[in-house]
Design an enzyme around this catalytic site. Structure first.
Site, PDB file in Angstrom:
ATOM      1  CE1 TYR A  67      -3.147  -3.009   1.136  1.00  0.00           C
ATOM      2  CE2 TYR A  67      -4.523  -1.049   1.176  1.00  0.00           C
ATOM      3  CZ  TYR A  67      -4.389  -2.428   1.143  1.00  0.00           C
ATOM      4  OH  TYR A  67      -5.511  -3.212   1.110  1.00  0.00           O
ATOM      5  CE  LYS A 108       2.462 -17.831  -2.013  1.00  0.00           C
ATOM      6  NZ  LYS A 108       1.665 -19.063  -2.090  1.00  0.00           N
ATOM      7  CG  ASP A 140      -1.208 -20.489  -0.593  1.00  0.00           C
ATOM      8  OD1 ASP A 140      -0.744 -20.537   0.569  1.00  0.00           O
ATOM      9  OD2 ASP A 140      -0.628 -21.011  -1.567  1.00  0.00           O
ATOM     10  CG  ASP A 175      -8.077  -5.138   2.007  1.00  0.00           C
ATOM     11  OD1 ASP A 175      -9.050  -4.706   2.645  1.00  0.00           O
ATOM     12  OD2 ASP A 175      -7.997  -5.089   0.767  1.00  0.00           O
ATOM     13  CG  ASP A 199     -13.672  -7.482   2.474  1.00  0.00           C
ATOM     14  OD1 ASP A 199     -13.465  -6.789   3.487  1.00  0.00           O
ATOM     15  OD2 ASP A 199     -14.107  -7.007   1.403  1.00  0.00           O
TER      16      ASP A 199
HETATM   17  C1  LIG Z   1     -10.365   1.411   0.696  1.00  0.00           C
HETATM   18  C2  LIG Z   1      -9.128   0.602   0.929  1.00  0.00           C
HETATM   19  C3  LIG Z   1      -7.911   1.475   0.823  1.00  0.00           C
HETATM   20  C4  LIG Z   1      -9.168  -0.125   2.285  1.00  0.00           C
HETATM   21  C5  LIG Z   1      -7.929  -0.993   2.432  1.00  0.00           C
HETATM   22  O1  LIG Z   1      -7.590  -1.751   1.510  1.00  0.00           O
HETATM   23  O2  LIG Z   1      -7.302  -0.912   3.479  1.00  0.00           O
HETATM   24  C6  LIG Z   1     -10.375  -0.994   2.564  1.00  0.00           C
HETATM   25  O3  LIG Z   1     -10.479  -2.065   1.691  1.00  0.00           O
HETATM   26  C7  LIG Z   1     -10.325  -1.475   3.988  1.00  0.00           C
HETATM   27  O4  LIG Z   1     -10.361  -2.676   4.210  1.00  0.00           O
HETATM   28  O5  LIG Z   1     -10.272  -0.638   4.906  1.00  0.00           O
HETATM   29 MG   LIG Z   2     -10.874  -3.906   2.668  1.00  0.00          MG
END
Ligand SMILES: CC(C)[C@H](C(=O)O)[C@@H](O)C(=O)O
Ligand SMILES: [Mg+2]
Ligand SMILES: NC(=O)c1ccc[n+]([C@@H]2O[C@H](COP(=O)([O-])OP(=O)(O)OC[C@H]3O[C@@H](n4cnc5c(N)ncnc54)[C@H](O)[C@@H]3O)[C@@H](O)[C@H]2O)c1
Length: 365
Positions: free
Chosen positions: A141, A186, A218, A242, A246
């Site tokens: 990032y 990884k 993975d 990240d 999710d």
């Molecule tokens: C919007 C993006 C920069 C952010 C990240 O990847 O950190 C989001 O996906 C999160 O999880 O907070």
């Molecule tokens: Mg995110």
């Protein structure tokens, strides 16, 4: 207590869920005798439209001077042209870096009433209680970026010091939980992951009471779905964290449910739901505000040291998840305001009961 809280509603559903979260903090202040002063600023696409910048200097300054920052979400199709010079997400990254919040805590539990919404519909869900500790201010990032006519690069860079400080946080947090850390990397391919693994192992020597296991990212993505109950604290680098969180949100039943707390050495913490601006449902009043509301519980706990109030918010959310109303992502028909109002009612009930029981003695915290 008195506290200054900066709100950054941002884009899409950000303002909708942030408004619900602020209502909950206002109710906490009323019920428990605190004074929270709110100061709203622009970030993301809304800030680009108004000022040309995704994080105006005044907004960052206000955040740094506050006790805590509550953020909604940034981004959306309007600002997503791949050739755009400035993007909403840059504002969020600049904020995280500016506050030095290198440890992003993303707790995952599965509410029993929502177990049927999870892709796993069995016993495996009942023991799920994972705390992800995502490194937040390093890695791909923040590395150098280049773009040529027919190529692009994103440098992934980590120093030992960056890995060590987030690993220490993870081990400290594990001590207050089930004393198990899973470090995800990884290391079979990436040099940064080999540095990560070596440094985490080095830190582990200072925590002989905590067990450490290493897992490749993975296979971790698969194991999270096949045996999520085996994990306690999971520490990992920025991009892997990240993606895995999710995935974790799907286990809980919806991306709209998960909160996060970002902390560093400074006094100001950053609190945000893990979801994005959800352009597909923005402006309809149907976004699930639970991730944002639970982020206020983390704010009360980590930035204001108001543990009883944090537990009260979490209990109010639990009550609503159990009894409804439920937003659409959870299979219900309720709008954002309906869920907010139900949480506020549960909070008022609980505060009333506590006052009756303690005679109001603990109301000023
Ligand atoms: C919007 C993006 C920069 C952010 C990240 O990847 O950190 C989001 O996906 C999160 O999880 O907070
Ligand atoms: Mg995110
Ligand atoms: N912290 C942040 O500000 C943040 C986090 C993630 C993504 N983003 C940005 O958001 C934009 C959209 O990204 P995306 O669509 O990939 O991810 P997203 O998280 O915005 O949405 C993914 C899916 O989850 C649903 N969803 C998300 N939050 C919800 C909620 N509270 N209630 C009900 N459903 C919800 C959405 O409707 C969508 O179907 C992008 O610009 C991205 O960069 C910002």
């Amino acid at each position: 207590m008195k506290a200054r809280i900066v709100t950054l509603p941002g884009d899409g559903v950000g303002p909708e869920v942030t408004a619900a979260a602020v209502a909950v903090l206002e109710a906490v202040a009323t019920h428990y005798g605190h004074e929270f002063a709110f100061d709203e600023h622009l970030i993301g696409g809304a800030a680009i439209d108004a000022t040309g910048e995704p994080l105006p200097a005044g907004a960052l300054q206000a955040c740094k001077a506050s006790d805590a920052v509550l953020l909604g979400a940034v981004g959306g199709p309007k600002w997503s042209d791949p050739n755009a010079k400035v993007r909403p997400e840059q504002g969020l990254l600049a904020l995280r870096a500016g506050l030095g919040v290198y440890a992003n805590l993303r707790p995952l539990t599965v509410h029993p009433a929502l177990a049927t919404l999870s892709p796993l519909k069995d016993e495996k869900l009942k023991d799920v209680d994972v705390l992800f500790v995502r490194e937040l201010t390093g890695g791909a990032y923040f590395g150098a970026k280049t773009r040529g006519a027919d190529y692009a690069t994103d440098e992934c860079r980590y120093t030992e010091a960056e890995v060590e400080r987030v690993a220490r946080r993870a081990f400290e947090l594990a001590r207050a939980r089930r004393r198990h850390v899973t470090s995800v990397d990884k290391a079979n391919v990436l040099e940064t992951s080999r540095l990560w693994r070596r440094t985490v192992a080095h830190v582990a020597a200072d925590y002989p009471d905590v067990t450490l296991e290493h897992q490749l990212v993975d296979s971790m993505a698969m194991l999270l779905l096949t045996r999520p109950g085996s994990y306690d604290v999971v520490v990992t680098e920025n991009l892997f964290g990240d993606i895995l969180t999710d995935e974790a949100a799907a286990l809980a039943g919806s991306l709209g449910l998960l909160p996060s707390a970002s902390i560093g050495e400074g006094r100001t913490g950053l609190y945000e739901p893990i979801h994005g601006s959800a352009p597909d449902i923005a402006g309809k009043g149907v976004a699930n505000p639970v991730g944002a509301i639970l982020s206020t519980a983390l704010l009360l706990r980590h930035s204001l040291q108001l543990e009883a109030e944090a537990l009260a918010v979490e209990a109010a959310v639990d009550h609503v998840l159990q009894h409804g109303p439920r937003s659409r992502d959870l299979g219900g028909h309720a709008g954002t305001a309906d869920v907010r109002d139900a949480v506020l009612a549960a909070l008022a009930d609980r505060a009333g009961t506590e006052h009756a029981f303690f005679g109001g003695a603990r109301s000023c915290g």
